[in-house]
Design a protein around this motif. Structure first.
Motif, PDB file in Angstrom:
ATOM      1  N   TYR A  88       0.711  -9.893   4.771  1.00  0.00           N
ATOM      2  CA  TYR A  88      -0.210  -8.861   5.269  1.00  0.00           C
ATOM      3  C   TYR A  88       0.543  -7.698   5.899  1.00  0.00           C
ATOM      4  CZ  TYR A  88      -4.175  -6.650   7.543  1.00  0.00           C
ATOM      5  OH  TYR A  88      -5.121  -5.742   7.917  1.00  0.00           O
ATOM      6  N   HIS A  89       0.559  -6.579   5.179  1.00  0.00           N
ATOM      7  CA  HIS A  89       1.138  -5.350   5.724  1.00  0.00           C
ATOM      8  C   HIS A  89       0.010  -4.308   5.808  1.00  0.00           C
ATOM      9  CE1 HIS A  89       5.235  -3.218   6.298  1.00  0.00           C
ATOM     10  NE2 HIS A  89       4.319  -2.328   6.628  1.00  0.00           N
ATOM     11  N   TRP A  90      -1.054  -4.668   6.562  1.00  0.00           N
ATOM     12  CA  TRP A  90      -2.088  -3.749   7.033  1.00  0.00           C
ATOM     13  C   TRP A  90      -3.245  -3.423   6.093  1.00  0.00           C
ATOM     14  CZ3 TRP A  90       1.683   0.519   9.311  1.00  0.00           C
ATOM     15  CH2 TRP A  90       2.557  -0.093  10.206  1.00  0.00           C
ATOM     16  N   PHE A 139       4.524   6.284   0.904  1.00  0.00           N
ATOM     17  CA  PHE A 139       3.370   6.720   1.703  1.00  0.00           C
ATOM     18  C   PHE A 139       3.561   6.288   3.153  1.00  0.00           C
ATOM     19  CE2 PHE A 139      -0.915   5.664   3.423  1.00  0.00           C
ATOM     20  CZ  PHE A 139      -1.401   6.957   3.498  1.00  0.00           C
ATOM     21  N   GLU A 140       3.865   7.246   3.999  1.00  0.00           N
ATOM     22  CA  GLU A 140       4.196   6.935   5.390  1.00  0.00           C
ATOM     23  C   GLU A 140       2.925   6.963   6.263  1.00  0.00           C
ATOM     24  OE1 GLU A 140       6.469   5.447   6.896  1.00  0.00           O
ATOM     25  OE2 GLU A 140       6.088   6.050   8.944  1.00  0.00           O
ATOM     26  N   TRP A 141       1.921   6.180   5.869  1.00  0.00           N
ATOM     27  CA  TRP A 141       0.690   5.994   6.642  1.00  0.00           C
ATOM     28  C   TRP A 141       0.112   7.326   7.126  1.00  0.00           C
ATOM     29  CZ3 TRP A 141      -0.550   1.383   5.130  1.00  0.00           C
ATOM     30  CH2 TRP A 141       0.416   0.423   4.946  1.00  0.00           C
ATOM     31  N   ALA A 142      -0.174   7.438   8.415  1.00  0.00           N
ATOM     32  CA  ALA A 142      -0.814   8.647   8.927  1.00  0.00           C
ATOM     33  C   ALA A 142       0.039   9.904   8.725  1.00  0.00           C
ATOM     34  CB  ALA A 142      -1.157   8.486  10.407  1.00  0.00           C
ATOM     35  N   PHE A 169       0.827  -1.217   0.000  1.00  0.00           N
ATOM     36  CA  PHE A 169       0.000   0.000   0.000  1.00  0.00           C
ATOM     37  C   PHE A 169       0.857   1.262   0.000  1.00  0.00           C
ATOM     38  CE2 PHE A 169      -2.853   3.289   1.564  1.00  0.00           C
ATOM     39  CZ  PHE A 169      -3.927   3.090   0.710  1.00  0.00           C
ATOM     40  N   GLN A 170       2.080   1.173   0.466  1.00  0.00           N
ATOM     41  CA  GLN A 170       2.921   2.364   0.552  1.00  0.00           C
ATOM     42  C   GLN A 170       3.585   2.723  -0.773  1.00  0.00           C
ATOM     43  OE1 GLN A 170       4.763   0.699   4.421  1.00  0.00           O
ATOM     44  NE2 GLN A 170       4.888   2.907   4.710  1.00  0.00           N
ATOM     45  N   ILE A 171       3.605   1.781  -1.724  1.00  0.00           N
ATOM     46  CA  ILE A 171       4.287   2.069  -2.994  1.00  0.00           C
ATOM     47  C   ILE A 171       3.452   1.844  -4.255  1.00  0.00           C
ATOM     48  CG2 ILE A 171       6.576   1.588  -2.012  1.00  0.00           C
ATOM     49  CD1 ILE A 171       6.535  -1.060  -3.685  1.00  0.00           C
ATOM     50  N   ASN A 184       2.913  -8.361   9.221  1.00  0.00           N
ATOM     51  CA  ASN A 184       3.839  -7.316   9.617  1.00  0.00           C
ATOM     52  C   ASN A 184       3.277  -6.565  10.824  1.00  0.00           C
ATOM     53  OD1 ASN A 184       6.191  -5.388   8.931  1.00  0.00           O
ATOM     54  ND2 ASN A 184       4.436  -4.006   9.150  1.00  0.00           N
ATOM     55  N   GLU A 185       4.010  -6.586  11.925  1.00  0.00           N
ATOM     56  CA  GLU A 185       3.719  -5.742  13.085  1.00  0.00           C
ATOM     57  C   GLU A 185       2.272  -5.770  13.570  1.00  0.00           C
ATOM     58  OE1 GLU A 185       5.139  -1.811  12.197  1.00  0.00           O
ATOM     59  OE2 GLU A 185       7.221  -2.455  12.162  1.00  0.00           O
ATOM     60  N   PRO A 186       1.837  -6.916  14.094  1.00  0.00           N
ATOM     61  CA  PRO A 186       0.467  -6.980  14.610  1.00  0.00           C
ATOM     62  C   PRO A 186       0.169  -5.940  15.696  1.00  0.00           C
ATOM     63  CG  PRO A 186       1.755  -8.936  15.235  1.00  0.00           C
ATOM     64  CD  PRO A 186       2.539  -8.210  14.205  1.00  0.00           C
ATOM     65  N   THR A 207      14.062  -7.347   9.585  1.00  0.00           N
ATOM     66  CA  THR A 207      13.237  -7.136   8.390  1.00  0.00           C
ATOM     67  C   THR A 207      12.909  -5.662   8.149  1.00  0.00           C
ATOM     68  OG1 THR A 207      11.414  -7.843   9.822  1.00  0.00           O
ATOM     69  CG2 THR A 207      12.229  -9.447   8.239  1.00  0.00           C
ATOM     70  N   GLU A 208      13.209  -4.792   9.128  1.00  0.00           N
ATOM     71  CA  GLU A 208      13.062  -3.344   8.927  1.00  0.00           C
ATOM     72  C   GLU A 208      13.953  -2.603   9.909  1.00  0.00           C
ATOM     73  OE1 GLU A 208       9.192  -1.397   9.033  1.00  0.00           O
ATOM     74  OE2 GLU A 208       8.341  -3.036   7.864  1.00  0.00           O
ATOM     75  N   ASN A 209      14.525  -1.500   9.434  1.00  0.00           N
ATOM     76  CA  ASN A 209      15.333  -0.628  10.264  1.00  0.00           C
ATOM     77  C   ASN A 209      15.619   0.607   9.421  1.00  0.00           C
ATOM     78  OD1 ASN A 209      18.629  -0.208  11.312  1.00  0.00           O
ATOM     79  ND2 ASN A 209      16.972  -0.348  12.777  1.00  0.00           N
TER      80      ASN A 209
HETATM   81  C1  GBH Z   1       7.153   0.416  10.397  1.00  0.00           C
HETATM   82  O1  GBH Z   1       6.553   0.509  11.659  1.00  0.00           O
HETATM   83  C2  GBH Z   1       6.163  -0.046   9.351  1.00  0.00           C
HETATM   84  O2  GBH Z   1       6.212  -1.452   9.196  1.00  0.00           O
HETATM   85  C3  GBH Z   1       6.361   0.612   8.012  1.00  0.00           C
HETATM   86  O3  GBH Z   1       5.263   0.346   7.185  1.00  0.00           O
HETATM   87  C4  GBH Z   1       6.587   2.097   8.211  1.00  0.00           C
HETATM   88  O4  GBH Z   1       6.646   2.798   7.001  1.00  0.00           O
HETATM   89  C5  GBH Z   1       7.869   2.266   8.987  1.00  0.00           C
HETATM   90  O5  GBH Z   1       7.759   1.632  10.208  1.00  0.00           O
HETATM   91  C6  GBH Z   1       8.237   3.711   9.298  1.00  0.00           C
HETATM   92  O6  GBH Z   1       7.331   4.282  10.194  1.00  0.00           O
HETATM   93  O7  GBH Z   1       3.287   7.463  18.230  1.00  0.00           O
HETATM   94  O8  GBH Z   1       1.735   5.861  19.188  1.00  0.00           O
HETATM   95  O9  GBH Z   1       1.575   6.441  16.862  1.00  0.00           O
HETATM   96  C7  GBH Z   1       7.428   0.954  12.672  1.00  0.00           C
HETATM   97  C8  GBH Z   1       6.829   0.789  14.055  1.00  0.00           C
HETATM   98  C9  GBH Z   1       5.319   1.604  15.658  1.00  0.00           C
HETATM   99  C10 GBH Z   1       6.774   3.115  14.609  1.00  0.00           C
HETATM  100  C11 GBH Z   1       4.420   2.751  16.054  1.00  0.00           C
HETATM  101  C12 GBH Z   1       5.885   4.265  14.984  1.00  0.00           C
HETATM  102  C13 GBH Z   1       4.304   5.141  16.461  1.00  0.00           C
HETATM  103  C14 GBH Z   1       3.562   4.953  17.725  1.00  0.00           C
HETATM  104  N1  GBH Z   1       6.014   1.917  14.422  1.00  0.00           N
HETATM  105  N2  GBH Z   1       5.172   3.991  16.198  1.00  0.00           N
HETATM  106  S1  GBH Z   1       2.451   6.262  18.028  1.00  0.00           S
END
Ligand code: GBH
Length: 504
Positions: free
Chosen positions: A128-130, A450-453, A25-27, A175-177, A394-396
């Motif tokens: 599943y990535h959300w 697309f960085e979600w919110a 969804f992000q790309i 991914n990240e439940p 898997t992410e950093n």
């Molecule tokens: C990842 O989550 C995601 O898997 C990825 O899709 C995303 O683009 C990437 O990080 C960069 O953000 O302030 O209460 O809203 C990372 C884990 C956990 C980090 C929730 C941000 C915010 C908590 N995320 N956290 S809150």
């Protein structure tokens, strides 16, 4: 120095998977193309106010159309592997076990996987990535409905194993439940945006027609725990299916990937050490303890009482041992202080400010992220000691502050990101020297996306994306990763070229 780091990197095991990560969804964009059905993020991101800049996923980095170009760039970077996710709604547009499979969706990913293999890049696939199919949310409440979602998720996984498992040998179910449960059903900042907070939560649609589970806008005290339980059980069913019906001939591995940052005690007050452990329990143990140890953390049982669902003996037998490895997404380290009433943080206060008033590390664009490499090493050690399985990172990654407010020529000089990767590569090597078994490193992310919110203003990519033209420009951090030989650039000298100053 970079040269001595490169020497150490050379000692990584031959099968170490270094690559980049993204999510569908992000790309992808093209949300209404190729027979795709809507996902919960489509509608959610279009609601004004849900994303910081009003951005949604309709176009993103346009990778549904530009994927050949993306793979060419990955190849130039010299990655060994690429982690991406499949869009459930492209594969089964309405999501359910009795709904039709979309041949165009299958073909898209099948061609994509073939092209990766052709470029000698190992696919590392997240199911599943959300991006839950909207129809499943509407039909029965999505993740709130354990009985239904378990069957539909397992069927979706089966379709993926059947069509792609001949070529995909590395699977991640979820991914990240934690993010799905807490941000989607607790804080309400992610789709489907459910929460007890009436301002955030969408009004319940017509209560006469809506599924009974959706009649209220949400309940942050109970729904996250119900959702988490369904996620764990769905994951476990998909893994069981893979092991029973596919693994013996497809010979791949499968697991889950969890978000989790490190929580260091603020100072030597023992109450803050306990607080740090509570934060780890609430972020990581909530999922990792059932999967690897066979039960929810004691602390969660204590605080939540009967709000925490219980596993039946059959369920926990399925969940316990349901991951072949530890899948780790991590970004930062916080200092933990006892106190506060945020349940999702384990009633712990997080800060980046040390007792002496200084910052723990370099501040990113997002408030929750500072660079602190020693924390990465500590967390790797903590996870390996507690869960005793090889770790796939898997992410950093890091989003440089203000990167969206400057020109592309300036943005490619992403010094803070380079320093982040420098520190964390060293920390990863140190953790290996400590005895931790680490099998991959996937920086987030291949592209700005697309960085979600947060919408498009927060950029995590090692590649700059111009959202007007969709032009991709490598940032210097990509050259850095090539230079320390984490990647072996396909075009010799590309890294030197890039170092010359972000040329296209
Ligand atoms: C990842 O989550 C995601 O898997 C990825 O899709 C995303 O683009 C990437 O990080 C960069 O953000 O302030 O209460 O809203 C990372 C884990 C956990 C980090 C929730 C941000 C915010 C908590 N995320 N956290 S809150």
């Amino acid at each position: 120095t970079d040269a001595s780091l490169a020497k150490l990197v050379k000692k990584l095991p031959k099968d170490f998977l270094a690559g980049f990560a993204t999510a569908a969804f992000q790309i992808e964009g093209s949300t209404d193309k190729g027979g795709r059905g809507p996902s919960i993020w489509d509608g959610f991101s279009r609601i004004p106010g849900k994303t910081l800049d009003g951005g949604n996923g309709d176009v993103a980095t346009d990778s549904y159309r530009l994927w050949r170009q993306d793979i060419a760039l990955l190849k130039n970077y010299g990655v060994r592997a690429y982690r991406f996710s499949l869009s459930w709604s492209r594969i089964i547009p309405l999501g359910g076990r009795n709904d039709p499979v979309n041949p165009e969706g299958i073909k898209f990913y099948s061609d994509f996987i073939d092209a990766l293999l052709e470029a000698k890049i190992t696919p590392f696939v997240t199911l599943y990535h959300w991006d839950l199919p909207q129809a499943l949310h509407d039909r029965y409440g999505g993740w709130l409905n354990k009985e239904e979602i378990t069957k539909d998720f397992t069927n979706y996984a089966k379709v993926c194993f059947q069509h792609f498992g001949d070529r995909v040998k590395h699977w991640l179910t979820l991914n990240e439940p934690w993010c799905v449960a807490v941000l989607g059903y607790g804080r309400g900042v992610f789709a489907p945006g459910r929460s007890s907070d009436r301002v955030r939560s969408p009004d319940p649609v017509n209560p006469e027609t809506v599924h009974p589970l959706l009649r209220t806008g949400g309940d942050s005290k109970t729904e996250p725990y119900i959702v988490a339980h369904s996620l764990l059980i769905s994951h476990a069913h998909a893994v069981k299916l893979y092991r029973d019906e596919f693994k013996h001939f497809q010979k791949g591995e499968i697991g889950i990937t969890l978000n989790g940052d490190y929580y260091m005690p603020y100072d030597d007050d023992p109450a803050n050490a306990t607080a740090g452990q509570r934060a780890l329990d609430f972020h990581i143990g909530w999922y990792a303890d059932p999967v690897y140890l066979g039960h929810y953390p004691e602390y969660m049982k204590e605080v939540l009482g009967d709000r925490l669902p219980t596993f039946t003996p059959e369920e926990i037998a399925l969940v316990h041992g349901s991951s072949d490895f530890y899948g780790m997404n991590t970004y930062t380290t916080c200092l933990a202080k006892n106190g506060g009433d945020d349940e999702f943080q384990g009633n712990t206060i997080y800060t980046f400010t040390r007792p002496d008033g200084t910052d723990l590390g370099c501040q990113a664009q997002c408030g929750w992220l500072q660079a602190y490499a020693p924390g990465f090493r500590l967390l790797l050690n903590y996870l390996y000691k507690r869960y005793k399985l090889p770790i796939y990172v898997t992410e950093n990654g890091f989003a440089c502050k203000g990167e969206n407010d400057i020109t592309v020529e300036e943005a490619v000089n992403d010094t803070d990101r380079i320093n982040y990767f420098k520190g964390n590569t060293q920390a990863l090597l140190d953790a290996i020297a400590d005895g931790v078994e680490i099998k991959s490193y996937f920086p987030w992310s291949f592209l700005d996306n697309f960085e979600w919110a947060d919408g498009y203003g927060t950029r995590f990519g090692v590649t700059y994306v111009n959202y007007q033209t969709q032009e991709r420009t490598p940032k210097k951090s990509s050259a850095f990763l090539m230079k320390v030989r984490l990647y072996s650039p396909f075009i010799i000298g590309l890294c030197l070229l890039l170092e010359g100053g972000g040329s296209r």
